[in-house]
Design a protein around this motif. Structure first.
Motif, PDB file in Angstrom:
ATOM      1  N   PHE A  62       0.402   3.987   2.484  1.00 47.28           N
ATOM      2  CA  PHE A  62       0.740   3.839   1.069  1.00 47.28           C
ATOM      3  C   PHE A  62       0.688   2.370   0.647  1.00 47.28           C
ATOM      4  O   PHE A  62       0.482   2.058  -0.532  1.00 47.28           O
ATOM      5  N   LYS A  63       0.893   1.456   1.599  1.00 42.81           N
ATOM      6  CA  LYS A  63       0.890   0.024   1.288  1.00 42.81           C
ATOM      7  C   LYS A  63      -0.501  -0.586   1.390  1.00 42.81           C
ATOM      8  O   LYS A  63      -0.666  -1.793   1.226  1.00 42.81           O
ATOM      9  N   ASN A  64      -1.498   0.247   1.643  1.00 41.91           N
ATOM     10  CA  ASN A  64      -2.874  -0.219   1.650  1.00 41.91           C
ATOM     11  C   ASN A  64      -3.236  -0.716   0.243  1.00 41.91           C
ATOM     12  O   ASN A  64      -2.842  -0.096  -0.742  1.00 41.91           O
ATOM     13  N   PRO A  65      -3.981  -1.831   0.125  1.00 45.85           N
ATOM     14  CA  PRO A  65      -4.369  -2.308  -1.209  1.00 45.85           C
ATOM     15  C   PRO A  65      -5.064  -1.262  -2.064  1.00 45.85           C
ATOM     16  O   PRO A  65      -4.984  -1.306  -3.287  1.00 45.85           O
ATOM     17  N   GLY A  66      -5.725  -0.291  -1.434  1.00 47.07           N
ATOM     18  CA  GLY A  66      -6.402   0.748  -2.189  1.00 47.07           C
ATOM     19  C   GLY A  66      -5.464   1.773  -2.784  1.00 47.07           C
ATOM     20  O   GLY A  66      -5.877   2.595  -3.603  1.00 47.07           O
ATOM     21  N   LEU A 111     -20.393  -1.065 -10.541  1.00 40.91           N
ATOM     22  CA  LEU A 111     -20.416  -0.253  -9.325  1.00 40.91           C
ATOM     23  C   LEU A 111     -19.814  -0.996  -8.143  1.00 40.91           C
ATOM     24  O   LEU A 111     -19.391  -0.373  -7.167  1.00 40.91           O
ATOM     25  N   SER A 112     -19.767  -2.310  -8.216  1.00 40.37           N
ATOM     26  CA  SER A 112     -19.227  -3.119  -7.116  1.00 40.37           C
ATOM     27  C   SER A 112     -17.794  -3.546  -7.386  1.00 40.37           C
ATOM     28  O   SER A 112     -17.277  -4.430  -6.705  1.00 40.37           O
ATOM     29  N   ASN A 113     -17.132  -2.920  -8.339  1.00 44.01           N
ATOM     30  CA  ASN A 113     -15.761  -3.283  -8.665  1.00 44.01           C
ATOM     31  C   ASN A 113     -14.876  -3.199  -7.429  1.00 44.01           C
ATOM     32  O   ASN A 113     -14.848  -2.167  -6.746  1.00 44.01           O
ATOM     33  N   THR A 114     -14.164  -4.259  -7.133  1.00 42.72           N
ATOM     34  CA  THR A 114     -13.384  -4.304  -5.890  1.00 42.72           C
ATOM     35  C   THR A 114     -12.165  -3.391  -5.935  1.00 42.72           C
ATOM     36  O   THR A 114     -11.700  -2.914  -4.892  1.00 42.72           O
ATOM     37  N   VAL A 115     -11.630  -3.120  -7.105  1.00 41.52           N
ATOM     38  CA  VAL A 115     -10.445  -2.265  -7.212  1.00 41.52           C
ATOM     39  C   VAL A 115     -10.805  -0.809  -6.931  1.00 41.52           C
ATOM     40  O   VAL A 115     -10.123  -0.133  -6.157  1.00 41.52           O
ATOM     41  N   THR A 116     -11.875  -0.321  -7.546  1.00 33.36           N
ATOM     42  CA  THR A 116     -12.288   1.061  -7.297  1.00 33.36           C
ATOM     43  C   THR A 116     -12.779   1.234  -5.861  1.00 33.36           C
ATOM     44  O   THR A 116     -12.547   2.274  -5.238  1.00 33.36           O
ATOM     45  N   THR A 117     -13.453   0.204  -5.328  1.00 37.29           N
ATOM     46  CA  THR A 117     -13.915   0.263  -3.937  1.00 37.29           C
ATOM     47  C   THR A 117     -12.734   0.359  -2.990  1.00 37.29           C
ATOM     48  O   THR A 117     -12.734   1.149  -2.036  1.00 37.29           O
ATOM     49  N   ALA A 118     -11.706  -0.442  -3.232  1.00 35.93           N
ATOM     50  CA  ALA A 118     -10.518  -0.411  -2.379  1.00 35.93           C
ATOM     51  C   ALA A 118      -9.813   0.940  -2.470  1.00 35.93           C
ATOM     52  O   ALA A 118      -9.289   1.449  -1.467  1.00 35.93           O
ATOM     53  N   TYR A 470     -13.691   9.512 -15.233  1.00 32.24           N
ATOM     54  CA  TYR A 470     -13.794   9.266 -13.794  1.00 32.24           C
ATOM     55  C   TYR A 470     -14.249   7.830 -13.586  1.00 32.24           C
ATOM     56  O   TYR A 470     -14.863   7.214 -14.467  1.00 32.24           O
ATOM     57  N   PHE A 471     -13.959   7.314 -12.398  1.00 36.29           N
ATOM     58  CA  PHE A 471     -14.400   5.977 -12.036  1.00 36.29           C
ATOM     59  C   PHE A 471     -15.688   6.068 -11.216  1.00 36.29           C
ATOM     60  O   PHE A 471     -16.008   7.130 -10.659  1.00 36.29           O
ATOM     61  N   PRO A 472     -16.445   4.988 -11.130  1.00 44.00           N
ATOM     62  CA  PRO A 472     -17.709   5.048 -10.395  1.00 44.00           C
ATOM     63  C   PRO A 472     -17.506   5.142  -8.886  1.00 44.00           C
ATOM     64  O   PRO A 472     -16.560   4.561  -8.339  1.00 44.00           O
ATOM     65  N   VAL A 473     -18.382   5.883  -8.234  1.00 48.01           N
ATOM     66  CA  VAL A 473     -18.420   5.869  -6.770  1.00 48.01           C
ATOM     67  C   VAL A 473     -18.884   4.476  -6.353  1.00 48.01           C
ATOM     68  O   VAL A 473     -19.890   3.978  -6.878  1.00 48.01           O
ATOM     69  N   PRO A 474     -18.166   3.817  -5.449  1.00 49.05           N
ATOM     70  CA  PRO A 474     -18.511   2.426  -5.106  1.00 49.05           C
ATOM     71  C   PRO A 474     -19.946   2.255  -4.628  1.00 49.05           C
ATOM     72  O   PRO A 474     -20.464   3.088  -3.869  1.00 49.05           O
ATOM     73  N   GLN A 475     -20.564   1.186  -5.077  1.00 43.78           N
ATOM     74  CA  GLN A 475     -21.950   0.869  -4.697  1.00 43.78           C
ATOM     75  C   GLN A 475     -22.112   0.806  -3.187  1.00 43.78           C
ATOM     76  O   GLN A 475     -23.107   1.283  -2.634  1.00 43.78           O
TER      77      GLN A 475
END
Length: 490
Positions: A62-66, A111-118, A470-475
């Protein structure tokens, strides 16, 4: 209030090591013999204590940045559910280092957004952890009651992770077993959201039967039977199945385990003990003391660049989740939740008032920046009451729903609402959820769930489009896996 749960936050790192060990399965036999001094699934998952540590480690995700980070600006879930709504904006100065955060604030998400990727990565790390536990449990030989509980906890966590994922991204990769190859997920396509929900419901149905009815103070932060029922009720409500949602939510209410006797401000205070906090059903646990388990949420909520000493801590503020004027004005006169949730001014170093809105819901006076003791709520009884009222209203039982809405309003010092028509009651619930659950990661989900996101946001001038549901699937994920399709609009 604090438990050993925080102690094992970084235990999940071993999951990657397990995968790397399993990758060598094609080597000679002597290479398959894992040294007893090495942590692996082959020699770790033996005793009840081993599984207990693994389950605690899974909660630590749960404490993972993602997910919820260390409570502050690393928390992807708060970025994706609060800053992308009408509740808050990013109060920092725009810079190269925070472009991804401002993309969310401006609804121009790359697509490379670091928040959605995390968020994508962090949730799948958690899924990988609990899949390994579930795969190893049938091989364990310790007493059955503990195996039943550990299975329930693992399934609850997997359901929680997938529920977040399917709401954020729609169709996602459905992985139900541990993967023993670092590239094992690269050929797995997205699965229809309906099938993902089937797994979520199945996992929670097992979890609600396997989990204990009470959690002792020493185990605060672990899921109970009521946490599983509350989450299952939220899933059914999201799936537009109000009858099923009402059944599960009423079971939580009828249990008598929870109430609103804890004052609103006290619900979020680190001084409120686990035993006395009847509103919180499940929370991410944080522990101050410079042991690497403190929360940065309060430090990051301080207005951007303001010395922390003005707020009882060190460092300077992060300007995270700066409340909007629209949210400030959404509180009715006399609502006790307003001052407990946000402030419009603070006193500068010279004692002069400075007009900058900031969140105070998680305020903690302490000596260190980024080391607060305030837990972050994932499931609350007030949320259950409002969801139950929504489920009843959706079935046309508006009069029966009113007392549950009014319980929440009564604690906030507000008068009852009665005699509303079904459509008006739905809007009253939307309003109540907004101010009751502000800055807890609900607003975006609520507006999307009720199909009100585009209407509400565009009416307030936000450049929201239909595809922003919906948010983008990470690049990075689509580059590695040609089977992954992208969400429309990105």
């Amino acid at each position: 209030m604090k438990t050993l749960l925080a102690k094992y936050t970084f235990f999940p790192k071993y999951s990657v090591f397990f995968c790397l060990l399993f990758w060598c399965s094609s080597c000679e036999d002597f290479l398959n013999e894992v040294p007893q001094t090495t942590r692996s699934a082959e020699n770790f998952y033996k005793t009840a204590a081993d599984f207990n540590n693994a389950v605690i480690g899974a909660y630590g995700n749960f404490k993972n940045p993602g997910l919820y980070g260390n409570g502050g600006t690393n928390a992807s879930m708060l970025w994706l559910t609060e800053v992308t709504s009408d509740n808050s904006t990013h109060g920092a100065t725009k810079a190269v280092s925070n472009l991804s955060q401002f993309e969310l604030d401006e609804f121009n998400i790359s697509l490379s957004n670091t928040v959605t990727t995390a968020a994508w990565t962090g949730h799948y790390i958690g899924i990988g952890q609990v899949n390994t536990i579930l795969d190893q449990l049938p091989l364990a030989t310790f007493e059955e009651p503990l195996k039943v509980r550990y299975e329930g906890e693992a399934r609850f966590l997997r359901a929680f992770y997938y529920f977040n994922l399917v709401r954020l991204f729609g169709d996602v990769q459905l992985i139900q077993n541990s993967i023993d190859n670092p590239y094992g997920a690269n050929g797995i396509p997205r699965t229809n959201a309906a099938a993902v929900y089937d797994l979520i419901i199945s996992d929670l149905t097992i979890a609600e039967n396997n989990l204990p009815t009470t959690i002792p103070a020493a185990q605060a932060g672990r899921a109970s039977r009521w946490a599983a029922k509350a989450l299952l009720g939220k899933v059914y409500l999201t799936r537009n199945q109000p009858e099923l949602a009402a059944t599960k939510l009423n079971e939580v209410i009828a249990s008598g385990q929870f109430d609103l006797s804890t004052g609103y401000a006290a619900t979020f205070s680190p001084a409120t003990s686990f035993a006395n906090n009847k509103d919180v059903i499940l929370a991410v646990q944080y522990k101050t003391g410079l042991v690497g388990q403190g929360s940065a949420l309060w430090s990051d909520l301080i207005p951007w660049g303001v010395p922390g000493v003005l707020f009882g801590t060190t460092g300077s503020g992060g300007g995270f989740m700066q409340p909007t004027a629209d949210l400030e004005n959404a509180y009715e006169p006399g609502d006790l939740r307003k001052d407990a949730s946000l402030q419009a001014t603070y006193l500068g170093a010279n004692g002069t008032p400075v007009n900058v809105r900031h969140v105070v819901k998680y305020k903690q006076t302490g000596p260190q920046s980024g080391d607060a003791d305030s837990d972050f709520p994932l499931l609350r009884y007030a949320d259950v009451l409002l969801m139950y009222a929504e489920a009843l209203n959706a079935q046309g039982q508006t009069a029966a729903a009113e007392p549950y809405l009014n319980q929440v309003r009564a604690r906030a010092g507000l008068p009852e609402k009665t005699g509303l028509r079904q459509a008006d009651f739905a809007l009253a619930l939307e309003q109540e959820r907004r101010v009751e659950l502000a800055f807890e990661g609900h607003r975006w989900f609520d507006l999307v769930r009720t199909d009100r996101y585009v209407e509400v946001m565009t009416a307030k001038g936000y450049p929201v489009k239909e595809f922003h549901r919906y948010f983008p699937v990470p690049q990075r994920e689509t580059d590695l896996n040609s089977q992954l399709t992208q969400n429309p609009g990105y």
